[in-house]
Design an enzyme around this catalytic site. Structure first.
Site, PDB file in Angstrom:
ATOM      1  N   CYS A 133       6.770  10.966  10.033  1.00  0.00           N
ATOM      2  CA  CYS A 133       6.175  11.089   8.696  1.00  0.00           C
ATOM      3  C   CYS A 133       5.541   9.803   8.166  1.00  0.00           C
ATOM      4  CB  CYS A 133       7.226  11.598   7.711  1.00  0.00           C
ATOM      5  SG  CYS A 133       7.707  13.287   8.067  1.00  0.00           S
ATOM      6  N   ALA A 166      16.368  -4.587   5.766  1.00  0.00           N
ATOM      7  CA  ALA A 166      15.402  -5.190   6.686  1.00  0.00           C
ATOM      8  C   ALA A 166      15.700  -4.758   8.121  1.00  0.00           C
ATOM      9  CB  ALA A 166      15.453  -6.713   6.569  1.00  0.00           C
TER      10      ALA A 166
HETATM   11  P1  NAD Z   1       7.287  19.981  14.251  1.00  0.00           P
HETATM   12  O1  NAD Z   1       6.297  19.461  15.205  1.00  0.00           O
HETATM   13  O2  NAD Z   1       8.737  19.790  14.514  1.00  0.00           O
HETATM   14  O3  NAD Z   1       7.079  21.574  14.075  1.00  0.00           O
HETATM   15  C1  NAD Z   1       5.834  22.179  13.927  1.00  0.00           C
HETATM   16  C2  NAD Z   1       5.896  23.524  14.643  1.00  0.00           C
HETATM   17  O4  NAD Z   1       4.718  24.279  14.355  1.00  0.00           O
HETATM   18  C3  NAD Z   1       5.975  23.411  16.165  1.00  0.00           C
HETATM   19  O5  NAD Z   1       7.141  24.078  16.625  1.00  0.00           O
HETATM   20  C4  NAD Z   1       4.700  24.110  16.654  1.00  0.00           C
HETATM   21  O6  NAD Z   1       4.871  24.804  17.872  1.00  0.00           O
HETATM   22  C5  NAD Z   1       4.432  25.045  15.493  1.00  0.00           C
HETATM   23  N1  NAD Z   1       3.058  25.556  15.420  1.00  0.00           N
HETATM   24  C6  NAD Z   1       1.894  24.875  15.585  1.00  0.00           C
HETATM   25  N2  NAD Z   1       0.859  25.707  15.406  1.00  0.00           N
HETATM   26  C7  NAD Z   1       1.352  26.917  15.109  1.00  0.00           C
HETATM   27  C8  NAD Z   1       0.780  28.185  14.804  1.00  0.00           C
HETATM   28  N3  NAD Z   1      -0.540  28.348  14.766  1.00  0.00           N
HETATM   29  N4  NAD Z   1       1.600  29.225  14.547  1.00  0.00           N
HETATM   30  C9  NAD Z   1       2.935  29.064  14.585  1.00  0.00           C
HETATM   31  N5  NAD Z   1       3.547  27.902  14.855  1.00  0.00           N
HETATM   32  C10 NAD Z   1       2.754  26.840  15.119  1.00  0.00           C
HETATM   33  O7  NAD Z   1       6.890  19.384  12.840  1.00  0.00           O
HETATM   34  P2  NAD Z   1       7.850  19.064  11.595  1.00  0.00           P
HETATM   35  O8  NAD Z   1       8.510  17.762  11.806  1.00  0.00           O
HETATM   36  O9  NAD Z   1       8.685  20.269  11.306  1.00  0.00           O
HETATM   37  O10 NAD Z   1       6.764  18.860  10.450  1.00  0.00           O
HETATM   38  C11 NAD Z   1       6.020  19.939   9.919  1.00  0.00           C
HETATM   39  C12 NAD Z   1       5.271  19.445   8.692  1.00  0.00           C
HETATM   40  O11 NAD Z   1       6.209  19.073   7.686  1.00  0.00           O
HETATM   41  C13 NAD Z   1       4.394  18.219   8.926  1.00  0.00           C
HETATM   42  O12 NAD Z   1       3.250  18.307   8.116  1.00  0.00           O
HETATM   43  C14 NAD Z   1       5.265  17.081   8.449  1.00  0.00           C
HETATM   44  O13 NAD Z   1       4.519  15.973   8.012  1.00  0.00           O
HETATM   45  C15 NAD Z   1       5.992  17.715   7.292  1.00  0.00           C
HETATM   46  N6  NAD Z   1       7.299  17.109   6.991  1.00  0.00           N
HETATM   47  C16 NAD Z   1       8.113  16.733   8.004  1.00  0.00           C
HETATM   48  C17 NAD Z   1       9.356  16.189   7.707  1.00  0.00           C
HETATM   49  C18 NAD Z   1      10.275  15.730   8.812  1.00  0.00           C
HETATM   50  O14 NAD Z   1      11.206  14.977   8.513  1.00  0.00           O
HETATM   51  N7  NAD Z   1      10.076  16.155  10.061  1.00  0.00           N
HETATM   52  C19 NAD Z   1       9.765  16.038   6.368  1.00  0.00           C
HETATM   53  C20 NAD Z   1       8.905  16.475   5.360  1.00  0.00           C
HETATM   54  C21 NAD Z   1       7.669  17.013   5.683  1.00  0.00           C
END
Ligand code: NAD
Length: 430
Positions: A260, A252
């Protein structure tokens, strides 16, 4: 294999480094040149235990490189992972504009067969959309497959989770693509399941929504335990020993946050809405979560009276320990509420930095918890960084104005603190 990872954020950087570790040649691509420059210098621009060492190691061995050159990246790699962000739109739906841009780039620059692997968390049916966007922007008629391969890593444990996942989910309707993905993951000892792309997309949302549900369940129950004078910790322990329930995500606290759970639950609710299916349990999950930090503050108010001009120390800013990620962090919601009430706020976090807009409102970040706690009326725990357990609480108490500790994470040893004369209050836990 030669792998391109598009989006060098938390997931993309980890994914790229894990594939480098598994023996592949990886290019990490991002539109943000500052991130790329930093990664190429061996400097991880975010905090994630163990990842920087791996980065330095694989840069030295030339197993990984980072670039902003989209055309070159797509030309030189036949396996392309999409790891860009999918934040929430105002209405709770997932914003797919970053995914769409990547799909367009792939269509535009592809020069032969490509497997496009979506690791970003996306709504059900996105694989089909990605295929359509590629076709629409394809200049030449090269073949391709789109696979959904959701990522389940936890920030703070990203490296371990990506190297030793509980399962690998491959959502694919192409044998050619499936065999490439199986080859990529062949050294993993966990179950590898191959299903349709839609099912893979649903698994990711279902997993995060279920975990969020566990958290809201225990948080709501903690409110009742407060009324009944029952210790929620004992309840979590007692039910968690049941193998059908399991012990995790039953702590809790002030509620879930991060990049996420909030957005993924919202996106699944939006999908339910679009398909005329009311996901009423998830609606409640969100409702409990959005009011949990308010409940925590209300309990503090019941003890302290009005928080106006009260000097408050907040320990922990990040949405959970071992990360500097502040996205949707309950601690920031708490700060905003305290500011609205004109409290005087001092904060500490071992890694995360207080955003500038909050600093501008007079909130001060200190480098040590001891300094933060000096002359305050109460300490609030916002994040369960393990080092807060080890503090010299006896000494801390001597420097406080009044000895109140409100533990928003139920992480401290209540009995020990009470022995030192502190007045302790957790959530469903005293
Ligand atoms: P983030 O924001 O850290 O990274 C995303 C990156 O993509 C950024 O650096 C951004 O500049 C880049 N980007 C955006 N448009 C782009 C393009 N056209 N070309 C190249 N690069 C581009 O996001 P994250 O936390 O790594 O999450 C990414 C995905 O993974 C999301 O869908 C998220 O839900 C999923 N996810 C995240 C986690 C987590 O713990 N962070 C875990 C599982 C899944």
């Amino acid at each position: 294999m030669n792998i391109l990872v598009i989006g060098a954020g938390y997931v993309g950087t980890t994914t790229g480094l894990v594939f480098a570790e598994l023996g592949h040649k990886v290019t990490g691509l991002d539109i943000d040149s500052r991130k790329i420059d930093s990664l190429n210098k061996g400097e991880l621009y975010f905090y994630e235990p163990g990842l920087e060492d791996l980065l330095i190691n694989h840069l030295e061995k030339r197993n990984i490189t980072f670039s902003t050159n989209v055309e070159k990246g797509i030309h030189e790699n036949d396996v392309i992972f999409i790891c860009v962000g999918t934040p929430s739109n105002e209405d709770g739906s997932a914003n797919l504009s970053y995914i769409e841009q990547v799909a367009r780039d792939i269509g535009h620059y592809m020069n032969g067969y490509k497997v496009i692997v979506d690791k970003s968390t996306v709504p059900i049916g996105t694989s089909e959309k990605v295929a359509q966007w590629i076709i629409k922007n394809r200049l030449e008629n090269h073949p391709f497959d789109v696979v959904s391969n959701p990522e389940f890593l936890r920030e703070g444990n990203a490296l371990h989770d990506a190297l030793y996942p509980d399962r690998v989910v491959i959502g694919s309707s192409s044998e050619r693509a499936t065999s490439i993905l199986k080859e990529l993951y062949k050294s993993m000892t966990c179950p590898v399941i191959v299903i349709t792309p839609r099912s893979a997309e649903m698994i990711k949302y279902a997993a995060n929504s279920f975990l969020a549900m566990k958290i809201s369940f225990i948080n709501e129950l903690a409110r009742l335990c407060d009324k009944l004078n029952i210790n929620i910790q004992n309840i979590s322990h007692g039910i968690g020993l049941d193998k059908r329930i399991g012990p995790n995500f039953l702590q809790a606290g002030v509620g879930y946050g991060g990049s996420c759970f909030p957005k993924d639950v919202d996106a699944l609710l939006d999908t339910g809405f679009k398909y005329d299916t009311n996901l009423s349990i998830l609606e409640k999950v969100v409702k409990v979560n959005k009011t949990q930090y308010l409940y925590f503050l209300e309990r503090a108010r019941q003890t302290l009276g009005s928080l106006k001009q009260k000097r408050i120390a907040l320990f922990g800013l990040s949405f959970k320990p071992q990360t500097d990620d502040l996205r949707e962090s309950p601690a920031l919601y708490i700060i905003n509420e305290l500011l609205a009430e004109n409290a005087v706020i001092k904060v500490h976090d071992p890694i995360a930095k207080l955003p500038l807009d909050i600093q501008m409102q007079g909130v001060v970040q200190y480098t040590s918890p001891e300094e933060t706690a000096k002359q305050v009326d109460a300490i609030l725990i916002g994040t369960d960084w393990p080092q807060y357990k080890e503090l010299d609480w006896k000494e801390i108490k001597t420097n406080m104005r009044t000895p109140y500790v409100f533990d928003g994470r139920n992480m401290l040893d209540a009995n020990k603190l009470k022995e030192f004369g502190l007045i302790y209050q957790g959530i469903g836990y005293k």
